[in-house]
Structure formats: structure tokens, C-alpha cells
Design a protein around this motif. Sequence first.
Motif, PDB file in Angstrom:
ATOM      1  N   THR A 190      -1.961  -3.530  -2.552  1.00  0.00           N
ATOM      2  CA  THR A 190      -1.522  -4.357  -3.666  1.00  0.00           C
ATOM      3  C   THR A 190      -0.226  -3.851  -4.421  1.00  0.00           C
ATOM      4  OG1 THR A 190      -2.818  -2.995  -5.074  1.00  0.00           O
ATOM      5  CG2 THR A 190      -3.639  -4.925  -4.401  1.00  0.00           C
ATOM      6  N   GLN A 191       0.096  -2.612  -3.724  1.00  0.00           N
ATOM      7  CA  GLN A 191       1.467  -2.165  -4.220  1.00  0.00           C
ATOM      8  C   GLN A 191       2.569  -2.712  -3.577  1.00  0.00           C
ATOM      9  OE1 GLN A 191       0.499   2.111  -3.189  1.00  0.00           O
ATOM     10  NE2 GLN A 191       0.919   2.497  -5.050  1.00  0.00           N
ATOM     11  N   LEU A 192       3.476  -2.419  -4.402  1.00  0.00           N
ATOM     12  CA  LEU A 192       4.861  -3.087  -4.031  1.00  0.00           C
ATOM     13  C   LEU A 192       5.252  -2.256  -2.605  1.00  0.00           C
ATOM     14  CD1 LEU A 192       7.052  -5.207  -4.627  1.00  0.00           C
ATOM     15  CD2 LEU A 192       8.237  -3.392  -5.934  1.00  0.00           C
ATOM     16  N   GLU A 193       5.744  -2.972  -1.536  1.00  0.00           N
ATOM     17  CA  GLU A 193       6.164  -2.277  -0.415  1.00  0.00           C
ATOM     18  C   GLU A 193       7.438  -1.465  -0.728  1.00  0.00           C
ATOM     19  OE1 GLU A 193       5.027  -1.964   2.669  1.00  0.00           O
ATOM     20  OE2 GLU A 193       3.069  -3.112   2.146  1.00  0.00           O
ATOM     21  N   PRO A 194       7.479  -0.114  -0.338  1.00  0.00           N
ATOM     22  CA  PRO A 194       8.501   0.536  -0.366  1.00  0.00           C
ATOM     23  C   PRO A 194       9.774  -0.152   0.364  1.00  0.00           C
ATOM     24  CG  PRO A 194       7.110   1.721   1.169  1.00  0.00           C
ATOM     25  CD  PRO A 194       6.386   0.676   0.540  1.00  0.00           C
ATOM     26  N   PRO A 195      10.873   0.019  -0.205  1.00  0.00           N
ATOM     27  CA  PRO A 195      12.092  -0.688   0.157  1.00  0.00           C
ATOM     28  C   PRO A 195      12.470  -0.082   1.712  1.00  0.00           C
ATOM     29  CG  PRO A 195      12.678   0.446  -1.769  1.00  0.00           C
ATOM     30  CD  PRO A 195      11.207   0.906  -1.513  1.00  0.00           C
ATOM     31  N   ILE A 196      11.927   0.617   2.357  1.00  0.00           N
ATOM     32  CA  ILE A 196      12.171   1.054   3.606  1.00  0.00           C
ATOM     33  C   ILE A 196      11.062   0.576   4.480  1.00  0.00           C
ATOM     34  CG2 ILE A 196      13.688   3.112   3.434  1.00  0.00           C
ATOM     35  CD1 ILE A 196      11.234   4.588   3.714  1.00  0.00           C
ATOM     36  N   SER A 197      11.435   0.328   5.926  1.00  0.00           N
ATOM     37  CA  SER A 197      10.359  -0.193   6.725  1.00  0.00           C
ATOM     38  C   SER A 197       9.227   0.989   6.970  1.00  0.00           C
ATOM     39  CB  SER A 197      11.052  -0.663   7.893  1.00  0.00           C
ATOM     40  OG  SER A 197       9.790  -0.762   9.039  1.00  0.00           O
ATOM     41  N   LEU A 198       8.175   0.746   6.519  1.00  0.00           N
ATOM     42  CA  LEU A 198       7.153   1.846   6.700  1.00  0.00           C
ATOM     43  C   LEU A 198       5.932   1.322   7.423  1.00  0.00           C
ATOM     44  CD1 LEU A 198       6.015   4.725   5.923  1.00  0.00           C
ATOM     45  CD2 LEU A 198       5.260   3.740   3.722  1.00  0.00           C
ATOM     46  N   GLN A 199       5.431   1.864   8.389  1.00  0.00           N
ATOM     47  CA  GLN A 199       4.126   1.580   8.911  1.00  0.00           C
ATOM     48  C   GLN A 199       3.460   2.902   9.065  1.00  0.00           C
ATOM     49  OE1 GLN A 199       3.849  -1.143  12.456  1.00  0.00           O
ATOM     50  NE2 GLN A 199       5.912  -1.410  12.290  1.00  0.00           N
ATOM     51  N   LEU A 200       1.887   2.543   8.825  1.00  0.00           N
ATOM     52  CA  LEU A 200       1.101   3.782   9.016  1.00  0.00           C
ATOM     53  C   LEU A 200       0.140   3.570   9.876  1.00  0.00           C
ATOM     54  CD1 LEU A 200       0.855   3.424   5.162  1.00  0.00           C
ATOM     55  CD2 LEU A 200       0.467   5.740   6.064  1.00  0.00           C
ATOM     56  N   PHE A 201      -0.372   4.568  10.601  1.00  0.00           N
ATOM     57  CA  PHE A 201      -1.317   4.663  11.610  1.00  0.00           C
ATOM     58  C   PHE A 201      -2.107   5.781  11.606  1.00  0.00           C
ATOM     59  CE2 PHE A 201       1.988   2.224  13.505  1.00  0.00           C
ATOM     60  CZ  PHE A 201       1.514   0.994  13.915  1.00  0.00           C
ATOM     61  N   ALA A 202      -3.636   5.370  12.026  1.00  0.00           N
ATOM     62  CA  ALA A 202      -4.641   6.674  11.839  1.00  0.00           C
ATOM     63  C   ALA A 202      -4.621   6.966  13.383  1.00  0.00           C
ATOM     64  CB  ALA A 202      -5.897   6.150  11.477  1.00  0.00           C
ATOM     65  N   THR A 203      -4.438   8.272  13.859  1.00  0.00           N
ATOM     66  CA  THR A 203      -4.141   8.500  15.183  1.00  0.00           C
ATOM     67  C   THR A 203      -5.151   9.610  15.279  1.00  0.00           C
ATOM     68  OG1 THR A 203      -2.394   9.867  14.863  1.00  0.00           O
ATOM     69  CG2 THR A 203      -1.866   7.556  15.486  1.00  0.00           C
ATOM     70  N   SER A 204      -5.422   9.791  16.558  1.00  0.00           N
ATOM     71  CA  SER A 204      -5.879  11.110  17.427  1.00  0.00           C
ATOM     72  C   SER A 204      -5.661  11.181  18.823  1.00  0.00           C
ATOM     73  CB  SER A 204      -7.548  10.766  17.185  1.00  0.00           C
ATOM     74  OG  SER A 204      -8.107  11.740  18.114  1.00  0.00           O
ATOM     75  N   ILE A 205      -5.567  12.345  19.186  1.00  0.00           N
ATOM     76  CA  ILE A 205      -5.250  12.466  20.627  1.00  0.00           C
ATOM     77  C   ILE A 205      -6.285  12.290  21.620  1.00  0.00           C
ATOM     78  CG2 ILE A 205      -2.907  13.906  20.306  1.00  0.00           C
ATOM     79  CD1 ILE A 205      -4.882  16.203  20.997  1.00  0.00           C
ATOM     80  N   TRP A 206      -7.551  12.272  20.991  1.00  0.00           N
ATOM     81  CA  TRP A 206      -8.524  12.213  21.713  1.00  0.00           C
ATOM     82  C   TRP A 206      -9.213  10.518  21.942  1.00  0.00           C
ATOM     83  CZ3 TRP A 206      -9.867  16.395  23.827  1.00  0.00           C
ATOM     84  CH2 TRP A 206      -9.249  17.621  23.475  1.00  0.00           C
ATOM     85  N   ASP A 207      -8.344   9.694  21.464  1.00  0.00           N
ATOM     86  CA  ASP A 207      -8.731   8.377  21.819  1.00  0.00           C
ATOM     87  C   ASP A 207      -7.427   7.650  21.992  1.00  0.00           C
ATOM     88  OD1 ASP A 207      -8.133   7.698  19.362  1.00  0.00           O
ATOM     89  OD2 ASP A 207      -9.991   7.871  18.412  1.00  0.00           O
ATOM     90  N   GLN A 208      -7.714   6.193  21.998  1.00  0.00           N
ATOM     91  CA  GLN A 208      -6.441   5.355  22.145  1.00  0.00           C
ATOM     92  C   GLN A 208      -5.750   4.989  21.046  1.00  0.00           C
ATOM     93  OE1 GLN A 208      -9.895   3.332  23.379  1.00  0.00           O
ATOM     94  NE2 GLN A 208     -10.025   1.526  21.762  1.00  0.00           N
ATOM     95  N   SER A 209      -6.038   5.463  19.773  1.00  0.00           N
ATOM     96  CA  SER A 209      -5.240   5.107  18.599  1.00  0.00           C
ATOM     97  C   SER A 209      -3.859   5.556  18.809  1.00  0.00           C
ATOM     98  CB  SER A 209      -5.933   5.730  17.345  1.00  0.00           C
ATOM     99  OG  SER A 209      -6.137   7.169  17.485  1.00  0.00           O
TER     100      SER A 209
END
Lengths: 407, 411
Positions: free
Chosen positions: A210-229
Motif C-alpha cells: 500500500t506504500q508509495l513505491e520508492p522512486p527507484i526501480s526496486l524489486q524484492l525476492f526471497a531467496t535461498s541457495i538450497w532451492d530454486q528461488s
Amino acid sequence: MGASPAVAGVDPTSPSAAHAQLKKVKKQKVLLMGKSGSGKSSMRSIIFSNYLARDTRRLGATIDIDLSHVKFLGNLTLNLWDCGGQEAFMENYLSQQRAHVFSNVGVLIYVFDIESRDIERDLATYVNIISALVQYSRDAKVFVLIHKMDLIQPLMREEVFEHRAALVRRKTSEAVAIVHKQKPEQGSSGQQQQQQQQQPTSSPSPSSSTQLEPPISLQLFATSIWDQSLYKAWASIIHDLVPNLSVIETQLASLGLAIDADEILLFERTSFLVVSRWTSAEGEGNPYGDRFERMSNILKSWKHTCSKYTGTPRNAEQFSDFEYKMGATFSMFATKFTTNTYILVCMPPGEARFNSAKLNVAAARSWFKFLDGPVVSAQQVGGSGPGATMGVPSSYGADGAAGTHEN
Amino acid sequence: MTSASVEDGDVLADTSSGPSRPRPIRYISPAALNLHRVYEQNRQRLRKKDGAKVPDPTAPQTKGKPRLLLMGQRRSGKSSISSVVFHKLPPSETLFLESTARIQKDSLSSFMEFQVWDFPGQIDIFDNPNFTFDMDAIFGEIGALIWVIDAQDDYLEAVARLNTTILHLHRSYPHINIEVFIHKVDGLSDDYRLDIQRDVTIRIQDELSDQGIENAPVNFHLTSIYNHSIFEAFSKVIQKLIPRLGQLEAMLTNLCRTCRFEKAYLFDVNTKIYIATDNTPEDMASYEICSDYVDVIIDFTEVYGSWSRSEKWRERLEGEPWAQPLDEQVACEWAESGMVLADARRPIMLREVDRFLALVAIMKEGSYEKMPQINMNVDVVVKGLTDFFEITKSKEVSAGGPPGLASPGLS
């Protein structure tokens, strides 16, 4: 994953513009940052050097900046700056080396360790980095990876990630706001507003906020080296960097229609990241939304098994042909496509259909020659006029190479 | 003994809650080897040898399935083993497993139906003041007792308890195979592993011969859930429970010779346990690559084969210019696959035998071009295997050798 790039208007000069683009090798500066021990070098080794997840334990701490050039698809070179994350180094990047490190950055990948005990401090460092980035490379894309998610109980993962993501988003906006306040001459209020209106559409983030997107292009990911994320995150990162993406996509689509496929995936040779893909209307019914990174993961671990069995180096080519016919359900094959790519085709069952598709894919190799690098594509392009782009047999129907891709 | 019906209820509940992989294969095959049958045969064989000790066939217990018992000290890794092998849990996730408080029963409908009972390590079933266990209910029909020893821990107590258990069991159930898994050896050097194995072996054999027991059916395996050794060990355990294993092996050996395969395995797809192989020497590397190949196929099948396509799609594919039902457009109703390795162009092939079994073979260099002939041979062998499982239903196994193979002209 990221939205497919907009195809700029088709004007008469566009084929030649596309060809001009094919010729130059694109270099992209990619910064890999984050606190010491958060897993930057581990993920780099897995993606680009074919390490197994468990082998990354052997990696030591990165001292200062580990520079590597990764050749990707022949016409894109990633200048990967793996920045050691110990505090002394961090301060150094932010002070003495500030201009050197943060100028001309194409992509910043910032890694957070989900298990970190001192979140406040991590975020403070992050804010400093973002400030420096906005100052020197305001067009850079930012990817934040919340890493080591495997350490969180599966049921809790989404909640923990959402919480952390919201925090990072807020901090990012704050950091950017501060920079703009400090340097009002750099971003006039009108520009700023315009940016803020534009950004939410051009930076799709995996989770709505719901927050205003920050004025730079930002993408977030949840990752782990133990799976395909991990593959999902990195496929998104490189997806935006690949030059001539629209050309690849339109050509894959015409190939897919010609051979009656359900799905076509194009992998880069060493990293096995999905460069591009095409899915038929029927294939869209596939309930597995994560199948692309899953394929990367499966094929990559298979490659590893092969290298263990044959005793060949990890980065060497491991298999050339694969076919799988699952009775009357589906057939698929994967094969070495161009020098830098593998192609995987999933299609309806039927022997005749399967064999002709294999032949057609082999015939279509020449369409994709330009993926192998600027030299080949220059010759290729020089020989063909705007009408018959890249020597596609006319029987294959309309060729979509007419669209250009602004980049 | 009266608890049988309750057990069945437990078993059902357990299987439904366990994380199960969607079945890759749709057909219900007549070749599925019913474990009841196997058990019945084993029992009858035993009866011939020593009549009195056979469990009473009229008791409700006997309709159960051959059982693998997992026992050992607490925290030795029993639940991790059963989760990794039978529920596809990634080894790294086993850190989150809770300690097992009561007997955990898992029923597996694989090519053989069998049960795996995971015993809590803290309970000593032979010497429990609060509760007396029904020994016959536990040990009456087990195929093998798997005793897990943590090699990274002090194992003297585990060995002592194993000795007591063997002594108890030997008296009443001498036919039970005892398989000792010297577990968690992934962190240890090769030399140290062998030292431990030697030490454990000597301790157990000494104790047994002191008690006057010679040639007890005790086998040792070095295992770890972080590599294929646990699957290999389970393969060996299961193979001992298969009737007429020699016949199966002969068929595979024959296939290898005719088609010049380097190695062939008959895999149970769900567990990646191999139930038979040809008679060339054991080779861990080829088992690993074949087993990983099965994994690749399972994954592809799950992603692209486990959802149903629309009716329109089918109509279009069956219409002009093909004008044939899809079933007739394919050459083989079962899954078949091949992969060519880059070095020396050595192919690996896989062929589904029935719902549960798949034949995986590593072929000789450059034989990919001969695939059509090889497929013909494989078809014959697959038919033979199917017949084999059909025939084992009755007591009489046909005395004839493996079915003849068409000459492939590979020489």
C-alpha cells in the motif's frame, strides 16, 4: 518475473536499428553488496560457476572487491563487482571509492541475511548504499534479495518476508527522499513527482504494497541457495539486461507456432537461467507458475551429476540431447541450440509431430545466430535486407524481427 | 493381535498426511506386485523349512504387509532416513524434524507394498516396566530390522542395545534380516568410516559368538542422507525381500549383453530404490547418475504431465492432418526417454515398466543412433518383466529363462 519490454513503434528504419543494436557488445556493471557473510559470493558461484549449494561452504570471505566478467549470450558482458561486506570495506566504498564504485551502475543487487541479529544496523548500511547509488547512478535498478530463507520454518516464510520487504521498501523511500532533499538542484520537484507517477507501473514488485513505491526501480525476492528461488531472482535480474530481448521473444513465438509447441524455454549455456520463453495458450493452463526457475534448477543439478559421473569440469558442456515422451500426455526435448544457449521444447504427444519439431528446431538455429555474439550477427545481418530478416524460411510465416527494443 | 484394525486406521492416516509426490504415471498396471502375495510365499517357504515358527496365517495380522523396522538410539537419524527416502524430504530440512514420541507407521504403496515403522529411540521395548509390548505384533511379520547407529557419536551403547535386541530376536524370529546402518558418515574420512565399520562388526560378532550364535543374518551398511548411500543401502535391504531376484537379474544381464549396455537398473520410481540390476560389478557412480536421471524425469513429469489439457487441444491434435486418436499417434504408451551426455556421446535411457518401476540403463558410446533397435529389445524385456510379476502371483514360477531377445545387429 518482469514484464516483457515494450516494443517501440514500428517505423521503416526499425530493422536496421535492430541490427545496429545487435552489433555492439553491451556491458553492464552489476554491484553485488550486502553484509559480510550474507551469501553474496555463494550465490554468485552457484549461478555463474556451477557450484553446488553445499560446496559454497568452502568459500572464504571476499576481500575488497572481487571483479569478474561474465560473458552472457555472447553479446552481453556482466561486470560483476562482488563487494566484500565487512564494515571496513563498506566504509571505504562509501567514502574514498564512492565515485569509483557507484558510478555507471546498471544493477545493484543487495543481499540481506534473514538471520541477521542486528537488523537496524544492516538497514542503516543499506540506506547509505542507496544514497550513494542515487547520487551517482540514478537509473540503476535495485534488486534486494532477502537471503537464507531456508532457515525460516516453511510456514512462516511468507510472513517474515513480507515484514522484511515492507521495512526495506520504507527505508529505500526514506533514503531516496533524503538524497533529494539534500540536493534539490538534482531533482526538481516537478521531475520527482513525474518519477513517482511513473515508477509504480515500471517496477513490478512481487508483492503489492500500500506504500508509495520508492522512486527507484526496486524489486524484492526471497531467496535461498538450497532451492530454486535463487534462479527466480537471478532470471529476473538478467531478464532486463539481455539485449535484443524483443527480437528473441518474437522469434521464439514464431518458432513455437510453427512447430505446434506448448512451451519453449531458452536457457543460457553456463548459468542455465531462462533467458526467454514462449508459452502457447494451452500451455498457460499449467498450474506450476514456478516452472521456469524449477527447470533451471533441475537441469543445473543434472549437469552437476553428469560432471561428477564423467569427470569433466563443472562448467563444461554436459549433455547434448535429451528427449522424453510421456505416452499420450506430452513429449519434450532439450537440445543444444546456439553456441550459448540450450532450448527446451514441450509439446503435444505424437511421433510424427515430435520428429518434425526436432528437425524444425534444428533448422531454426540460424534465426538465433545473433545470440552468439556481435561478430556472427554482423555478418548475418549484413547479408539480409529489411524484408527477409535473418534468412528465415518464408514458410515459417511472419517473422517478428521488425520490432525494436529501446535500451 | 486384536489391534490390527486400529493399526490399519493409523496407517491410512499417516499416508494421507505425509507429503506425497503426485503419481507420475496414470495406468494401473497388472504387474504391480502385491506384497501380500510375496509375504504369503515367503511364509510358505519358511513353513517348509521350520514349520512351527511361521506366524499363524489365520490371525488378522497376516493380511498386513512386510515391514521394515527402523530402530536405534534416540537422535541417531531414523526419522530423517524415513523422511528422506520415503517422503522426498530434502536432507537439509531434516533439521526441523521433531523427536519421534511414538511408533510412527508409514505404509507405502510402491511396487511392493510395505510398511516402515519408525521406533522412538528412547523406548526400550524389551525392558519396559510400564508397558509390555506385544512382540509378535511388532516382529511377527517384519522383513528386515534396520538398526541405525550414529557414527559421529559414541556408539558403544547403541552397539550394546543392538546386541541385546539381536539376542532377543534370534530366539523367536531367527529369519529376520538385521541390517545395521552406520549412519551420518558424510562428515568422516574414508579411512575412519572403515575403522568404525570394522569396530562395530567385531563388537557384534564377538558378542554373538559368545552367546553361541554363529552366522546370524547381520549386515552392515555405511550410510548418509546427504548422498546416495542411504538409497543404495535400502536397495540392498529390499532386494533381499524380493522372491526370485535371480530371475530378474538374469533378464537384465541378458539385456545388457544383447544391447551392449554398461549397466541397467530396475528402479522403484517413487523411492529411487533399485530392486534389481545386472550382474556387472556394483558401481556407485552409475547408480547415482541413473537415480538422478529418474529424478529429472519425475520432475519434468510433474511440471508438464500432471495437469490435464483442454478438450479443444485434444480435438485439434486428433483432427486433420493427423486424423488419429492421440493414443495411436504415439509409439509407446509408457514414458520413454533418452539423454546423450556430451563426453563421448554416451546415452542414458529410461523406460517405464509399469506404474512403479522404470528401467534405466547407461549405454555404450555412440549407440544413440541405434535407438530404434534398442527400443525393440527393451520392449521385449519390459514385456518379460511384466510377465515376471504376473507369474509370481502363482506359486509356480516358470522354469524357462528370460524371454528371447530380438537380434539387434549391434555387433
